[in-house]
Design a protein around this motif. Structure first.
Motif, PDB file in Angstrom:
ATOM      1  N   VAL A  44       0.845  -1.208   0.000  1.00 25.25           N
ATOM      2  CA  VAL A  44       0.000   0.000   0.000  1.00 25.25           C
ATOM      3  C   VAL A  44       0.876   1.253   0.000  1.00 25.25           C
ATOM      4  N   TYR A  45       1.847   1.287   0.928  1.00 25.78           N
ATOM      5  CA  TYR A  45       2.630   2.521   1.071  1.00 25.78           C
ATOM      6  C   TYR A  45       3.674   2.681  -0.036  1.00 25.78           C
ATOM      7  N   LYS A  46       4.071   1.590  -0.655  1.00 28.49           N
ATOM      8  CA  LYS A  46       4.957   1.686  -1.817  1.00 28.49           C
ATOM      9  C   LYS A  46       4.216   2.435  -2.921  1.00 28.49           C
ATOM     10  N   GLU A  60      -4.170   8.351   1.989  1.00 24.45           N
ATOM     11  CA  GLU A  60      -5.292   8.176   2.918  1.00 24.45           C
ATOM     12  C   GLU A  60      -4.983   8.664   4.326  1.00 24.45           C
ATOM     13  N   ILE A  61      -5.989   9.321   4.917  1.00 22.98           N
ATOM     14  CA  ILE A  61      -5.929   9.639   6.344  1.00 22.98           C
ATOM     15  C   ILE A  61      -6.993   8.780   6.993  1.00 22.98           C
ATOM     16  N   TRP A  62      -6.575   7.804   7.762  1.00 24.73           N
ATOM     17  CA  TRP A  62      -7.538   6.878   8.347  1.00 24.73           C
ATOM     18  C   TRP A  62      -8.459   7.605   9.309  1.00 24.73           C
ATOM     19  N   PHE A  63      -9.751   7.382   9.149  1.00 21.50           N
ATOM     20  CA  PHE A  63     -10.801   8.005   9.944  1.00 21.50           C
ATOM     21  C   PHE A  63     -10.944   9.504   9.653  1.00 21.50           C
ATOM     22  N   ILE A  89       1.748   5.036  16.887  1.00 25.54           N
ATOM     23  CA  ILE A  89       1.994   3.605  16.642  1.00 25.54           C
ATOM     24  C   ILE A  89       1.381   3.211  15.295  1.00 25.54           C
ATOM     25  N   GLY A  90       2.215   2.831  14.346  1.00 24.25           N
ATOM     26  CA  GLY A  90       1.718   2.502  13.001  1.00 24.25           C
ATOM     27  C   GLY A  90       1.305   3.784  12.298  1.00 24.25           C
ATOM     28  N   THR A  91       2.297   4.632  12.064  1.00 21.59           N
ATOM     29  CA  THR A  91       2.006   6.016  11.624  1.00 21.59           C
ATOM     30  C   THR A  91       1.539   6.117  10.174  1.00 21.59           C
ATOM     31  N   GLY A  92       1.772   5.069   9.377  1.00 20.78           N
ATOM     32  CA  GLY A  92       1.319   5.107   7.973  1.00 20.78           C
ATOM     33  C   GLY A  92       2.051   6.187   7.194  1.00 20.78           C
ATOM     34  N   ASN A  93       1.297   7.153   6.659  1.00 18.82           N
ATOM     35  CA  ASN A  93       1.941   8.225   5.880  1.00 18.82           C
ATOM     36  C   ASN A  93       2.490   9.352   6.767  1.00 18.82           C
ATOM     37  N   ILE A 111       6.355   5.392  14.410  1.00 20.66           N
ATOM     38  CA  ILE A 111       6.931   4.088  14.033  1.00 20.66           C
ATOM     39  C   ILE A 111       5.953   3.348  13.126  1.00 20.66           C
ATOM     40  N   ASP A 112       6.517   2.496  12.310  1.00 23.69           N
ATOM     41  CA  ASP A 112       5.697   1.632  11.468  1.00 23.69           C
ATOM     42  C   ASP A 112       6.554   0.436  11.074  1.00 23.69           C
ATOM     43  N   TYR A 113       5.922  -0.734  10.938  1.00 25.55           N
ATOM     44  CA  TYR A 113       6.733  -1.892  10.533  1.00 25.55           C
ATOM     45  C   TYR A 113       6.926  -1.946   9.028  1.00 25.55           C
ATOM     46  N   SER A 114       6.277  -1.057   8.300  1.00 33.75           N
ATOM     47  CA  SER A 114       6.472  -1.006   6.855  1.00 33.75           C
ATOM     48  C   SER A 114       7.542   0.032   6.508  1.00 33.75           C
ATOM     49  N   PRO A 115       8.666  -0.425   5.932  1.00 34.86           N
ATOM     50  CA  PRO A 115       9.702   0.535   5.534  1.00 34.86           C
ATOM     51  C   PRO A 115       9.171   1.574   4.530  1.00 34.86           C
ATOM     52  N   VAL A 137      11.558   2.451  11.634  1.00 33.96           N
ATOM     53  CA  VAL A 137      10.897   1.207  11.241  1.00 33.96           C
ATOM     54  C   VAL A 137      10.939   0.310  12.476  1.00 33.96           C
ATOM     55  N   GLU A 138       9.777   0.021  13.018  1.00 32.21           N
ATOM     56  CA  GLU A 138       9.696  -0.824  14.223  1.00 32.21           C
ATOM     57  C   GLU A 138       8.437  -1.656  14.144  1.00 32.21           C
ATOM     58  N   ASP A 139       8.561  -2.917  14.523  1.00 28.42           N
ATOM     59  CA  ASP A 139       7.370  -3.744  14.711  1.00 28.42           C
ATOM     60  C   ASP A 139       6.924  -3.540  16.152  1.00 28.42           C
ATOM     61  N   ALA A 161      -5.778  -3.227  12.484  1.00 24.41           N
ATOM     62  CA  ALA A 161      -5.067  -4.008  11.460  1.00 24.41           C
ATOM     63  C   ALA A 161      -4.468  -5.263  12.086  1.00 24.41           C
ATOM     64  N   ILE A 162      -3.871  -5.117  13.262  1.00 22.36           N
ATOM     65  CA  ILE A 162      -3.243  -6.262  13.930  1.00 22.36           C
ATOM     66  C   ILE A 162      -4.289  -7.334  14.250  1.00 22.36           C
ATOM     67  N   SER A 163      -5.495  -6.893  14.563  1.00 21.38           N
ATOM     68  CA  SER A 163      -6.575  -7.825  14.898  1.00 21.38           C
ATOM     69  C   SER A 163      -6.973  -8.706  13.721  1.00 21.38           C
TER      70      SER A 163
HETATM   71  C1  LIG Z   1      -4.953   1.374   9.041  1.00 20.03           C
HETATM   72  S1  LIG Z   1      -3.297   1.887   8.842  1.00 20.03           S
HETATM   73  C2  LIG Z   1      -3.327   3.396   9.803  1.00 20.03           C
HETATM   74  C3  LIG Z   1      -2.191   4.334   9.493  1.00 20.03           C
HETATM   75  C4  LIG Z   1      -2.170   5.637  10.324  1.00 20.03           C
HETATM   76  N1  LIG Z   1      -2.187   5.370  11.737  1.00 20.03           N
HETATM   77  C5  LIG Z   1      -3.315   6.569   9.976  1.00 20.03           C
HETATM   78  O1  LIG Z   1      -4.111   6.897  10.853  1.00 20.03           O
HETATM   79  O2  LIG Z   1      -3.399   6.991   8.807  1.00 20.03           O
HETATM   80  C6  LIG Z   1      -2.454   0.737   9.920  1.00 20.03           C
HETATM   81  C7  LIG Z   1      -0.982   0.991  10.043  1.00 20.03           C
HETATM   82  O3  LIG Z   1      -0.424   0.150  11.051  1.00 20.03           O
HETATM   83  C8  LIG Z   1       0.826  -0.343  10.604  1.00 20.03           C
HETATM   84  N2  LIG Z   1       1.096  -1.575  11.390  1.00 20.03           N
HETATM   85  C9  LIG Z   1       0.338  -2.692  11.430  1.00 20.03           C
HETATM   86  N3  LIG Z   1       0.882  -3.591  12.275  1.00 20.03           N
HETATM   87  C10 LIG Z   1       1.988  -3.010  12.799  1.00 20.03           C
HETATM   88  C11 LIG Z   1       2.982  -3.442  13.724  1.00 20.03           C
HETATM   89  N4  LIG Z   1       2.948  -4.659  14.281  1.00 20.03           N
HETATM   90  N5  LIG Z   1       3.986  -2.591  14.050  1.00 20.03           N
HETATM   91  C12 LIG Z   1       4.048  -1.361  13.481  1.00 20.03           C
HETATM   92  N6  LIG Z   1       3.157  -0.907  12.572  1.00 20.03           N
HETATM   93  C13 LIG Z   1       2.131  -1.711  12.238  1.00 20.03           C
HETATM   94  C14 LIG Z   1       0.615  -0.535   9.106  1.00 20.03           C
HETATM   95  O4  LIG Z   1       1.823  -0.631   8.393  1.00 20.03           O
HETATM   96  C15 LIG Z   1      -0.197   0.717   8.774  1.00 20.03           C
HETATM   97  O5  LIG Z   1       0.642   1.801   8.502  1.00 20.03           O
END
Ligand SMILES: C[S@@+](CC[C@H](N)C(=O)[O-])C[C@H]1O[C@@H](n2cnc3c(N)ncnc32)[C@H](O)[C@@H]1O
Length: 239
Positions: A44-46, A60-63, A89-93, A111-115, A137-139, A161-163
């Protein structure tokens, strides 16, 4: 940049949200999905990085924009000092990081786990001319030892997303709560926005080590004689 969607997803309206994050699941619980995997988000982010480079669209801006305003308003109302350390946590863009920095927060980390997400965030932050935002970049389910001591942690759509992870999501959710306990200071605040979990379910998920501080108002929907909130926005405090 998408605007106005406050219905559980990034700019695609309620329907887009349902498709995007599995929002509005039925009584059967979650259907595991690719949306819970790193490969999905990295792809997605690529794509979004390419779009940003070609057209300058941040994606996209989630929500929706309102979800960011809601959180910043809460921080303002509770006089959170501008030098408080904030983790997204999981900052996306990374657009929320930009908003926080523009508001005046000086210790902001994403942080985000997606480079690719971190690369996109870096490009957007650079274009905005902001230099003091930290990106890594952090999981979050396996955070580095350097990630700790935050006053505020923010989650918009990441726990959702994790769920959906196809590989033992129940365990991953437990690990999320453990990671959160580790990185957040005692009495620190955790602000979560979710479209996959109700208030009651979130209270249950975060019952160990966290207590509800405040529920933030979100738009209500009504359908077929029933009404409710499609998005839950809660503030927890670490006990
Ligand atoms: C629905 S998107 C939301 C992005 C951002 N928070 C926003 O509001 O636009 C979920 C994000 O969580 C990241 N993500 C999911 N699991 C993760 C994990 N275990 N560690 C870090 N990031 C994670 C995804 O790469 C993605 O960027």
């Amino acid at each position: 940049m998408n605007e106005g969607a406050d219905d559980g997803g990034g700019g695609g309206g309620a329907e887009g949200a349902a498709r995007s994050l599995g929002c509005g699941r039925g009584g059967d619980g979650f259907v595991p999905s690719a949306l819970g995997t790193r490969e999905h988000w990295d792809a997605v982010y690529k794509r979004e990085l390419q779009t940003f480079q070609e057209y300058g669209d941040t994606g996209e801006i989630w929500f929706g924009e309102e979800s960011m305003t809601r959180l910043i308003r809460w921080m303002q109302k509770h006089k959170i000092p501008l030098d408080a350390s904030v983790l997204d946590i999981g900052t996306g863009n990374g657009v929320f990081l930009v908003e926080l920095a523009k508001f005046g927060f000086s210790d902001v980390t994403g942080i985000d786990y997606s480079p690719s997400a971190i690369q996109l965030s870096g490009s957007i932050i650079e274009k905005e001319g902001l230099s003091n935002i930290k990106l890594k970049v952090e999981d979050f389910l396996n955070p580095s030892t350097k990630l700790f001591g935050f006053h505020i942690c923010i989650d918009k759509g990441t726990f959702d997303a994790i769920s959906l992870n196809p590989d033992n999501a129940v365990e991953k959710r437990k690990q999320y709560v453990k990671s959160l306990s580790r990185v957040l200071k005692v009495k620190g605040f955790f602000l979560i926005t979710s479209c996959n979990w109700t208030k009651e379910e979130l209270l249950d998920e975060f019952s160990e080590g966290f207590e509800l501080f405040e529920e933030l108002p979100t738009p209500k929907f009504s359908f077929g004689g029933r009404s409710g909130n499609s998005v839950a926005a809660l503030v927890f405090q670490k006990t």
